[in-house]
Design an enzyme around this catalytic site. Structure first.
Site, PDB file in Angstrom:
ATOM      1  N   HIS A  95       0.617  -1.401  -0.560  1.00  0.00           N
ATOM      2  CA  HIS A  95       0.370  -0.484  -0.425  1.00  0.00           C
ATOM      3  C   HIS A  95       0.921   1.443  -0.066  1.00  0.00           C
ATOM      4  O   HIS A  95       0.475   1.923  -0.786  1.00  0.00           O
ATOM      5  CB  HIS A  95      -0.903  -0.308   1.107  1.00  0.00           C
ATOM      6  CG  HIS A  95      -1.789   1.625   1.606  1.00  0.00           C
ATOM      7  ND1 HIS A  95      -3.177   1.420   0.586  1.00  0.00           N
ATOM      8  CD2 HIS A  95      -1.094   2.093   2.025  1.00  0.00           C
ATOM      9  CE1 HIS A  95      -3.382   2.839   0.990  1.00  0.00           C
ATOM     10  NE2 HIS A  95      -2.394   3.212   1.819  1.00  0.00           N
ATOM     11  N   GLU A  96       2.101   1.177   0.735  1.00  0.00           N
ATOM     12  CA  GLU A  96       2.737   2.214   0.982  1.00  0.00           C
ATOM     13  C   GLU A  96       4.000   2.580  -0.690  1.00  0.00           C
ATOM     14  O   GLU A  96       3.984   3.443  -0.816  1.00  0.00           O
ATOM     15  CB  GLU A  96       3.635   2.499   2.305  1.00  0.00           C
ATOM     16  CG  GLU A  96       3.008   2.094   2.936  1.00  0.00           C
ATOM     17  CD  GLU A  96       1.858   3.322   3.817  1.00  0.00           C
ATOM     18  OE1 GLU A  96       2.416   4.820   2.648  1.00  0.00           O
ATOM     19  OE2 GLU A  96       1.320   3.856   4.767  1.00  0.00           O
ATOM     20  N   HIS A  99       1.680   4.299  -2.844  1.00  0.00           N
ATOM     21  CA  HIS A  99       1.861   6.295  -3.590  1.00  0.00           C
ATOM     22  C   HIS A  99       2.784   6.479  -3.402  1.00  0.00           C
ATOM     23  O   HIS A  99       2.682   7.239  -4.345  1.00  0.00           O
ATOM     24  CB  HIS A  99       2.395   6.407  -1.379  1.00  0.00           C
ATOM     25  CG  HIS A  99       0.211   6.342  -0.463  1.00  0.00           C
ATOM     26  ND1 HIS A  99      -0.583   7.211  -0.732  1.00  0.00           N
ATOM     27  CD2 HIS A  99       0.284   5.674   0.815  1.00  0.00           C
ATOM     28  CE1 HIS A  99      -0.951   6.620  -0.139  1.00  0.00           C
ATOM     29  NE2 HIS A  99      -0.630   6.065   0.831  1.00  0.00           N
ATOM     30  N   HIS A 103       3.191   9.156  -7.108  1.00  0.00           N
ATOM     31  CA  HIS A 103       4.758  10.006  -6.652  1.00  0.00           C
ATOM     32  C   HIS A 103       4.885  10.144  -7.932  1.00  0.00           C
ATOM     33  O   HIS A 103       4.996  11.138  -9.465  1.00  0.00           O
ATOM     34  CB  HIS A 103       4.961   9.966  -5.827  1.00  0.00           C
ATOM     35  CG  HIS A 103       6.388  11.280  -5.407  1.00  0.00           C
ATOM     36  ND1 HIS A 103       6.817  11.386  -4.441  1.00  0.00           N
ATOM     37  CD2 HIS A 103       6.116  12.242  -6.113  1.00  0.00           C
ATOM     38  CE1 HIS A 103       7.959  12.552  -4.834  1.00  0.00           C
ATOM     39  NE2 HIS A 103       6.897  12.510  -5.507  1.00  0.00           N
TER      40      HIS A 103
END
Length: 228
Positions: A95-96, A99, A103
């Site tokens: 999940h991280e 991100h 980006h």
């Protein structure tokens, strides 16, 4: 009175969701990942598969402190996730990394959210005392200026909470798709566990946004109600 009931209701629901999420995380932290990869290894593989080589994966202290920092391009994982070889660790780590991919691909909602951060930081610092003192000044001296500033600052943080939702949902979607395609979650049981863990994590953001909205409505009702 209706808003008071909403505030109390949201508070109760928030506690239930937080408790549910922690229980789910604990449950899936005890479910071994068939692939045997640690959260850090899952994160590194997902970044590599996405051709992202300028993001570092580091371990940070605390529990459920996992986050992606676009400022220094780091995926920050709590020790339980960084070293863990469980379904929960894989779900959170991917999940991280979702991100980080947002980006790298200039995902519009993340860009919008990042652009708001400086304003939100200022708003978060002033909102508490401006609302508290603003309400007292409005009652005692019929002066609404500080309350207006507080409500405006609270509106900024509330908008930020709602903008966060598509960012979080999209990161979870990317994570689940990749976990399957990379064969990290070998079985349907593992996939469902990762999906369930991320669903309850997302629910904490939904409740936070709704709580912010109800709080905004409460103070706005004081501002506009008293002025009427």
């Amino acid at each position: 009175m209706t808003i008071w009931f909403l505030l109390i209701g949201i508070g109760i629901i928030s506690m239930i969701v937080q408790s549910r999420f922690k229980n789910k995380f604990k449950k899936y932290s005890e479910m071994p990942l068939t692939s045997g990869l640690s959260g850090a290894e899952v994160a590194q593989k997902m970044l590599n598969d996405s051709n992202i080589y300028d993001v570092r994966i580091i371990s940070v202290e605390g529990q459920l402190t996992d986050h992606y920092n676009p400022a220094d391009r780091t995926v920050n994982l709590s020790p339980e996730v960084y070293h863990g070889r469980s379904v929960a660790a894989a779900a959170v780590a991917s999940h991280e990394c979702g991100h980080a991919i947002q980006h790298a691909t200039a995902y519009s909602w993340l860009q919008f959210r990042s652009a708001m951060v400086p304003l939100v930081n200022v708003s978060s610092k002033v909102v508490s005392f401006t609302l508290m003192i603003g309400v007292m000044l409005a009652i005692w001296s019929n002066n609404y200026l500080l309350l207006q500033i507080g409500v405006a600052a609270l509106a900024v943080t509330t908008v930020f909470s709602f903008i966060t939702l598509p960012v979080e949902f999209d990161a979870s979607k990317r994570a689940l798709v990749w976990l399957d395609s990379a064969n990290i979650t070998h079985s349907r049981y593992e996939h469902d566990g990762a999906k369930d863990a991320l669903k309850w994590a997302a629910m904490t953001y939904v409740i936070a946004a709704l709580s912010a909205l109800v709080t905004l409505l409460y103070y706005a009702s004081i501002l506009f109600g008293r002025k009427d």
